[in-house]
Write a protein that holds these residues in place. Sequence first.
Motif, PDB file in Angstrom:
ATOM      1  N   ILE A   2      78.156  56.664  27.038  1.00 50.23           N
ATOM      2  CA  ILE A   2      78.913  57.389  28.049  1.00 50.23           C
ATOM      3  C   ILE A   2      77.965  58.163  28.964  1.00 50.23           C
ATOM      4  CG2 ILE A   2      80.611  59.214  28.445  1.00 50.23           C
ATOM      5  CD1 ILE A   2      81.889  58.405  25.784  1.00 50.23           C
ATOM      6  N   ALA A   3      76.998  58.833  28.354  1.00 51.06           N
ATOM      7  CA  ALA A   3      76.017  59.586  29.149  1.00 51.06           C
ATOM      8  C   ALA A   3      75.268  58.666  30.092  1.00 51.06           C
ATOM      9  CB  ALA A   3      75.046  60.313  28.222  1.00 51.06           C
ATOM     10  N   GLN A   4      74.950  57.466  29.625  1.00 48.03           N
ATOM     11  CA  GLN A   4      74.238  56.502  30.463  1.00 48.03           C
ATOM     12  C   GLN A   4      75.099  56.086  31.652  1.00 48.03           C
ATOM     13  OE1 GLN A   4      72.998  52.963  28.389  1.00 48.03           O
ATOM     14  NE2 GLN A   4      72.467  51.891  30.265  1.00 48.03           N
ATOM     15  N   ARG A   5      76.378  55.803  31.423  1.00 50.97           N
ATOM     16  CA  ARG A   5      77.272  55.400  32.510  1.00 50.97           C
ATOM     17  C   ARG A   5      77.432  56.515  33.542  1.00 50.97           C
ATOM     18  NH1 ARG A   5      76.013  51.047  31.123  1.00 50.97           N
ATOM     19  NH2 ARG A   5      77.143  49.795  29.595  1.00 50.97           N
ATOM     20  N   ARG A  11      73.504  58.772  39.814  1.00 48.71           N
ATOM     21  CA  ARG A  11      72.357  58.274  40.573  1.00 48.71           C
ATOM     22  C   ARG A  11      72.831  57.431  41.762  1.00 48.71           C
ATOM     23  NH1 ARG A  11      70.315  55.032  37.100  1.00 48.71           N
ATOM     24  NH2 ARG A  11      69.299  56.668  35.884  1.00 48.71           N
ATOM     25  N   PHE A  12      73.802  56.560  41.509  1.00 53.26           N
ATOM     26  CA  PHE A  12      74.350  55.725  42.576  1.00 53.26           C
ATOM     27  C   PHE A  12      74.958  56.607  43.665  1.00 53.26           C
ATOM     28  CE2 PHE A  12      77.677  53.373  44.689  1.00 53.26           C
ATOM     29  CZ  PHE A  12      77.209  52.079  44.796  1.00 53.26           C
ATOM     30  N   TRP A  13      75.733  57.590  43.272  1.00 57.75           N
ATOM     31  CA  TRP A  13      76.392  58.495  44.222  1.00 57.75           C
ATOM     32  C   TRP A  13      75.354  59.262  45.046  1.00 57.75           C
ATOM     33  CZ3 TRP A  13      76.498  63.913  44.620  1.00 57.75           C
ATOM     34  CH2 TRP A  13      77.503  64.449  45.430  1.00 57.75           C
ATOM     35  N   TRP A  14      74.345  59.786  44.381  1.00 64.42           N
ATOM     36  CA  TRP A  14      73.337  60.582  45.067  1.00 64.42           C
ATOM     37  C   TRP A  14      72.503  59.736  46.024  1.00 64.42           C
ATOM     38  CZ3 TRP A  14      72.437  65.444  46.147  1.00 64.42           C
ATOM     39  CH2 TRP A  14      71.178  65.839  46.598  1.00 64.42           C
ATOM     40  N   GLN A  15      72.096  58.552  45.592  1.00 66.54           N
ATOM     41  CA  GLN A  15      71.262  57.691  46.415  1.00 66.54           C
ATOM     42  C   GLN A  15      71.997  57.175  47.650  1.00 66.54           C
ATOM     43  OE1 GLN A  15      69.985  54.690  43.628  1.00 66.54           O
ATOM     44  NE2 GLN A  15      68.219  55.894  42.917  1.00 66.54           N
ATOM     45  N   ASN A  16      73.316  57.120  47.569  1.00 65.10           N
ATOM     46  CA  ASN A  16      74.115  56.597  48.677  1.00 65.10           C
ATOM     47  C   ASN A  16      74.982  57.673  49.321  1.00 65.10           C
ATOM     48  OD1 ASN A  16      73.577  53.533  48.472  1.00 65.10           O
ATOM     49  ND2 ASN A  16      74.056  54.114  46.371  1.00 65.10           N
ATOM     50  N   LEU A  17      74.524  58.904  49.225  1.00 67.77           N
ATOM     51  CA  LEU A  17      75.282  60.032  49.758  1.00 67.77           C
ATOM     52  C   LEU A  17      75.605  59.890  51.248  1.00 67.77           C
ATOM     53  CD1 LEU A  17      76.324  62.487  48.228  1.00 67.77           C
ATOM     54  CD2 LEU A  17      74.368  63.782  49.060  1.00 67.77           C
ATOM     55  N   PRO A  18      74.637  59.531  52.111  1.00 69.06           N
ATOM     56  CA  PRO A  18      74.965  59.402  53.540  1.00 69.06           C
ATOM     57  C   PRO A  18      76.054  58.356  53.811  1.00 69.06           C
ATOM     58  CG  PRO A  18      72.589  59.490  53.236  1.00 69.06           C
ATOM     59  CD  PRO A  18      73.190  59.333  51.874  1.00 69.06           C
ATOM     60  N   ALA A  19      75.967  57.207  53.116  1.00 71.84           N
ATOM     61  CA  ALA A  19      76.970  56.161  53.330  1.00 71.84           C
ATOM     62  C   ALA A  19      78.353  56.604  52.865  1.00 71.84           C
ATOM     63  CB  ALA A  19      76.549  54.889  52.590  1.00 71.84           C
ATOM     64  N   VAL A 209      83.285  56.060  42.082  1.00 74.35           N
ATOM     65  CA  VAL A 209      82.029  55.418  41.688  1.00 74.35           C
ATOM     66  C   VAL A 209      82.057  55.044  40.205  1.00 74.35           C
ATOM     67  CG1 VAL A 209      79.536  55.746  41.410  1.00 74.35           C
ATOM     68  CG2 VAL A 209      80.671  56.523  43.501  1.00 74.35           C
ATOM     69  N   ILE A 210      82.486  55.958  39.343  1.00 75.60           N
ATOM     70  CA  ILE A 210      82.498  55.670  37.908  1.00 75.60           C
ATOM     71  C   ILE A 210      83.519  54.574  37.580  1.00 75.60           C
ATOM     72  CG2 ILE A 210      84.140  57.503  37.288  1.00 75.60           C
ATOM     73  CD1 ILE A 210      81.147  56.609  35.134  1.00 75.60           C
ATOM     74  N   VAL A 211      84.666  54.583  38.257  1.00 72.60           N
ATOM     75  CA  VAL A 211      85.665  53.535  38.030  1.00 72.60           C
ATOM     76  C   VAL A 211      85.134  52.191  38.525  1.00 72.60           C
ATOM     77  CG1 VAL A 211      87.976  52.714  38.643  1.00 72.60           C
ATOM     78  CG2 VAL A 211      87.617  55.129  38.097  1.00 72.60           C
TER      79      VAL A 211
END
Length: 225
Positions: A2-5, A11-19, A209-211
């Motif tokens: 769960i922690a990994q997900r 990480r995905f959310w942060w890296q794609n924050l502008p988009a 993002v998590i879904v």
Amino acid sequence: MIAQRIQESLRFWWQNLPALLLVTVPFAIAGELVQWGVGPALYMDEDALHIGHLSALLLMLLRPFSEGAVMAQLVAIQNGRARGLGDCLLFCLRAAPVLLLTYLLLGIAVYAGMLLLIFPGVWLYARLCQAPFIAVLENVTPVQALQASFQRSQQDQWQILLAVVMVFMLILLVSNTLAIVLIALLGENQGSGLLVSIGTTLISSLMSVIVFRYYGLLLPARRPE
């Protein structure tokens, strides 16, 4: 696991924050304009908490469009390149009718679970939360999408449940902290309210993002043995 997900999703959310900001800001502004025009969706007086029914209805109707735009961006990022706002808006316009019905059925199911006890409602959301992605991306009916989400989440239901609850609590904590800080710095006014709405909408996209992450992992053809 769960922690990994959750870490992957953050990480995905942060890296794609502008988009993600590109597709969340317009709908946050639209939601604030609705409430400035017809009144707040929720307001407190001396007696109790009240619901502004027209405002709440308009915000509910706005949700399929905002979720569709976020979905379009998530899919585009997953495919290697973020979309522009215009492309995301066209996507959400096409997807809005299906998403509206899917979210309506999902909301009814979760609400029925909440009436029994809080836990059944949260559990049902965890089992059914992939339905909007399934309905739009796999071109099936909302009922078929709900059935598919329920079936696919069978094996990992408790993991998804805990991940959803933890992400929800994180969103709540960060959103409330942001609101307190902005209101303390700028005062309680329309400007600070708009900034809070923009920040909250962006932070809330973490749930999508998590879904979406679980949707990709649980696709039948891609599910690990």
